[in-house]
Scaffold this motif. Structure first.
Motif, PDB file in Angstrom:
ATOM      1  N   LYS A 116       0.727  -1.303  -0.058  1.00 25.28           N
ATOM      2  CA  LYS A 116      -0.060   0.014   0.121  1.00 25.28           C
ATOM      3  C   LYS A 116       0.667   1.268  -0.001  1.00 25.28           C
ATOM      4  N   TYR A 117       0.479   2.051  -0.792  1.00 28.35           N
ATOM      5  CA  TYR A 117       1.260   3.565  -0.795  1.00 28.35           C
ATOM      6  C   TYR A 117       0.327   4.651  -0.746  1.00 28.35           C
ATOM      7  N   LEU A 118       0.366   5.388   0.521  1.00 32.25           N
ATOM      8  CA  LEU A 118      -0.363   6.501   0.596  1.00 32.25           C
ATOM      9  C   LEU A 118       0.479   7.803   0.746  1.00 32.25           C
ATOM     10  N   ARG A 119       0.252   8.874  -0.255  1.00 31.31           N
ATOM     11  CA  ARG A 119       0.898  10.027  -0.275  1.00 31.31           C
ATOM     12  C   ARG A 119       0.072  11.108   0.416  1.00 31.31           C
ATOM     13  N   PHE A 120       0.208  11.666   1.509  1.00 33.14           N
ATOM     14  CA  PHE A 120      -0.468  12.575   2.429  1.00 33.14           C
ATOM     15  C   PHE A 120       0.001  14.062   2.054  1.00 33.14           C
ATOM     16  N   VAL A 121      -1.038  14.836   1.546  1.00 37.47           N
ATOM     17  CA  VAL A 121      -0.690  16.272   1.169  1.00 37.47           C
ATOM     18  C   VAL A 121      -1.436  17.185   1.989  1.00 37.47           C
ATOM     19  N   TYR A 122      -0.867  18.272   2.714  1.00 42.08           N
ATOM     20  CA  TYR A 122      -1.732  19.138   3.337  1.00 42.08           C
ATOM     21  C   TYR A 122      -1.768  20.613   2.552  1.00 42.08           C
ATOM     22  N   CYS A 123      -3.074  20.894   2.187  1.00 40.58           N
ATOM     23  CA  CYS A 123      -3.361  22.206   1.887  1.00 40.58           C
ATOM     24  C   CYS A 123      -2.496  22.822   0.840  1.00 40.58           C
ATOM     25  N   ASN A 124      -1.613  23.807   0.928  1.00 39.19           N
ATOM     26  CA  ASN A 124      -0.932  24.356   0.003  1.00 39.19           C
ATOM     27  C   ASN A 124       0.794  24.045   0.110  1.00 39.19           C
ATOM     28  N   ASP A 125       0.870  23.065   0.720  1.00 36.79           N
ATOM     29  CA  ASP A 125       2.341  22.708   0.870  1.00 36.79           C
ATOM     30  C   ASP A 125       3.182  22.834  -0.382  1.00 36.79           C
ATOM     31  N   LEU A 126       4.229  23.693  -0.252  1.00 41.43           N
ATOM     32  CA  LEU A 126       4.778  23.978  -1.558  1.00 41.43           C
ATOM     33  C   LEU A 126       6.046  23.112  -1.921  1.00 41.43           C
ATOM     34  N   ILE A 127       6.473  22.181  -0.747  1.00 41.35           N
ATOM     35  CA  ILE A 127       7.363  21.278  -1.101  1.00 41.35           C
ATOM     36  C   ILE A 127       7.043  19.897  -2.041  1.00 41.35           C
ATOM     37  N   THR A 128       5.938  19.960  -1.860  1.00 40.00           N
ATOM     38  CA  THR A 128       5.342  18.843  -2.732  1.00 40.00           C
ATOM     39  C   THR A 128       4.953  19.098  -4.320  1.00 40.00           C
ATOM     40  N   ARG A 129       5.427  20.391  -4.647  1.00 46.39           N
ATOM     41  CA  ARG A 129       5.192  20.768  -5.928  1.00 46.39           C
ATOM     42  C   ARG A 129       6.140  21.720  -6.392  1.00 46.39           C
ATOM     43  N   LEU A 130       6.027  22.268  -7.587  1.00 50.89           N
ATOM     44  CA  LEU A 130       6.729  23.326  -8.378  1.00 50.89           C
ATOM     45  C   LEU A 130       5.810  24.422  -8.421  1.00 50.89           C
ATOM     46  N   PRO A 131       6.554  25.682  -8.427  1.00 50.35           N
ATOM     47  CA  PRO A 131       5.789  26.985  -8.612  1.00 50.35           C
ATOM     48  C   PRO A 131       4.934  26.893 -10.024  1.00 50.35           C
ATOM     49  N   PHE A 132       5.528  26.083 -11.028  1.00 46.15           N
ATOM     50  CA  PHE A 132       4.874  25.975 -12.177  1.00 46.15           C
ATOM     51  C   PHE A 132       4.139  24.492 -12.462  1.00 46.15           C
ATOM     52  N   ASP A 133       3.592  23.876 -11.626  1.00 46.87           N
ATOM     53  CA  ASP A 133       3.210  22.580 -11.930  1.00 46.87           C
ATOM     54  C   ASP A 133       1.943  22.497 -12.840  1.00 46.87           C
ATOM     55  N   ASP A 134       1.539  23.377 -13.329  1.00 47.30           N
ATOM     56  CA  ASP A 134       0.380  23.398 -14.063  1.00 47.30           C
ATOM     57  C   ASP A 134       0.529  24.307 -15.565  1.00 47.30           C
ATOM     58  N   PRO A 135       1.054  23.886 -16.492  1.00 49.76           N
ATOM     59  CA  PRO A 135       1.233  22.420 -16.707  1.00 49.76           C
ATOM     60  C   PRO A 135       2.723  22.084 -16.207  1.00 49.76           C
ATOM     61  N   VAL A 136       2.779  20.559 -15.997  1.00 51.53           N
ATOM     62  CA  VAL A 136       3.871  20.085 -15.352  1.00 51.53           C
ATOM     63  C   VAL A 136       5.146  20.253 -16.298  1.00 51.53           C
ATOM     64  N   THR A 137       6.225  20.836 -15.855  1.00 48.77           N
ATOM     65  CA  THR A 137       7.511  20.962 -16.295  1.00 48.77           C
ATOM     66  C   THR A 137       8.516  20.518 -15.683  1.00 48.77           C
ATOM     67  N   SER A 138       8.225  19.538 -14.868  1.00 46.26           N
ATOM     68  CA  SER A 138       9.335  18.871 -13.920  1.00 46.26           C
ATOM     69  C   SER A 138       9.510  17.341 -14.595  1.00 46.26           C
ATOM     70  N   LEU A 139      10.865  17.230 -14.493  1.00 49.58           N
ATOM     71  CA  LEU A 139      11.327  15.831 -14.898  1.00 49.58           C
ATOM     72  C   LEU A 139      10.655  14.786 -14.073  1.00 49.58           C
ATOM     73  N   TYR A 140      10.466  15.104 -12.858  1.00 53.46           N
ATOM     74  CA  TYR A 140      10.143  14.089 -11.774  1.00 53.46           C
ATOM     75  C   TYR A 140       8.433  14.289 -11.776  1.00 53.46           C
ATOM     76  N   THR A 141       7.933  13.142 -11.364  1.00 50.51           N
ATOM     77  CA  THR A 141       6.458  13.050 -11.336  1.00 50.51           C
ATOM     78  C   THR A 141       6.068  12.310 -10.068  1.00 50.51           C
ATOM     79  N   HIS A 142       5.021  12.732  -9.327  1.00 50.40           N
ATOM     80  CA  HIS A 142       4.318  11.962  -8.107  1.00 50.40           C
ATOM     81  C   HIS A 142       3.712  10.810  -8.701  1.00 50.40           C
ATOM     82  N   PHE A 143       3.320   9.846  -7.911  1.00 54.44           N
ATOM     83  CA  PHE A 143       2.585   8.784  -7.774  1.00 54.44           C
ATOM     84  C   PHE A 143       1.933   8.117  -6.891  1.00 54.44           C
TER      85      PHE A 143
END
Length: 264
Positions: A116-143
């Motif tokens: 089982k793999y659960l990834r918890f995200v709280y509200c506006n946590d910036l560490i879990t994303r990049l400033p320009f995630d929409d559209p995704v510009t990062s080499l890396y991806t969440h799953f």
């Protein structure tokens, strides 16, 4: 396995001259590298009881290492340990690898061993994303399954965290109002839920007030992740239980899942 963040790999115990050897070279055995030390201790523990299982968890950097640890176990063919691995729970976890790494984890760890793999995200946590995630510009991806909690600690299962673009229209206003609410909440929450939820003066001044000037930064705070698992509604855990994505062939109840996460 794909492209993986080098800093996280070093933090886990990458041996620079050798990569990931199954066993540490003689000149490195006194280094107490995290992966090898934890793996060897786990082997000792599971040999004592055939029913023993374990969960890997962590916040922020620890969450990144929690995902990488079973990946290296799979790389080394540590089948016995992977069969005892019940789940991976991460809190405020940054991205660790690219699409190929995502496929490796899903096929060689999550699906193959029913982890089982659960990834918890709280509200506006910036560490879990990049400033320009929409559209995704990062080499890396969440799953993995994303459990997203808002500032009222109400959780829901989402395919991905919302509000990906930090600079979206009216985003600054929304984040400021959220930070203001969190400041007020830290004052009334102890009155509603008891003294366990009282925040110290340093926390209020250095985190809650500073969040008004830098909205989103405070949402990476471990305290909010702890509160989210303590106050989160049972519905979100029961929904996760019924999701084939992460509880396939598992008899664990929603209450047991929440209790285990609290214990971690």
């Amino acid at each position: 396995m794909g492209k993986i963040h080098g800093g996280f790999m070093k933090a886990l115990g990458l041996v620079m001259e050798h990569g990931w050897p199954p066993h540490l070279p003689a000149d490195k055995r006194d280094k107490n590298l995290a992966y090898y030390a934890i793996r060897d201790k786990l082997k000792e523990r599971i040999d004592l009881n055939k029913e023993t299982k374990f969960i890997v968890t962590g916040h922020s950097l620890g969450g990144a290492l929690a995902v990488l640890f079973p990946a290296i176990l799979a790389l080394h063919g540590e089948t016995k340990l992977l069969e005892r691995l019940e789940g991976i729970y991460t809190f405020g976890q940054p991205r660790v690898g690219d699409g190929k790494f995502k496929s490796f984890m899903e096929e060689q760890v999550l699906d193959r061993y029913g982890v089982k793999y659960l990834r918890f995200v709280y509200c506006n946590d910036l560490i879990t994303r990049l400033p320009f995630d929409d559209p995704v510009t990062s080499l890396y991806t969440h799953f993995g399954t994303c459990l997203y909690f808002n500032s009222c600690y109400k959780g829901q299962i989402l395919p991905e965290e919302p509000h990906k673009n930090y600079f979206e229209t009216f985003g600054g206003t929304r984040r400021f109002l959220n930070a203001l609410f969190e400041l007020v909440r830290c004052l009334y929450l102890p009155l509603l839920k008891g003294g366990d939820y009282r925040e110290g003066l340093a926390m209020i001044l250095m985190v809650r007030f500073s969040a008004l000037a830098f909205p989103g930064a405070a949402d990476h705070n471990p305290l909010d992740y702890v509160n989210a698992t303590r106050l989160g509604s049972m519905e979100v855990f029961q929904s996760a239980e019924s999701s084939k994505k992460w509880l396939k062939n598992s008899a664990t109840s929603g209450r047991e899942v929440q209790d285990k996460i609290k214990y971690c």
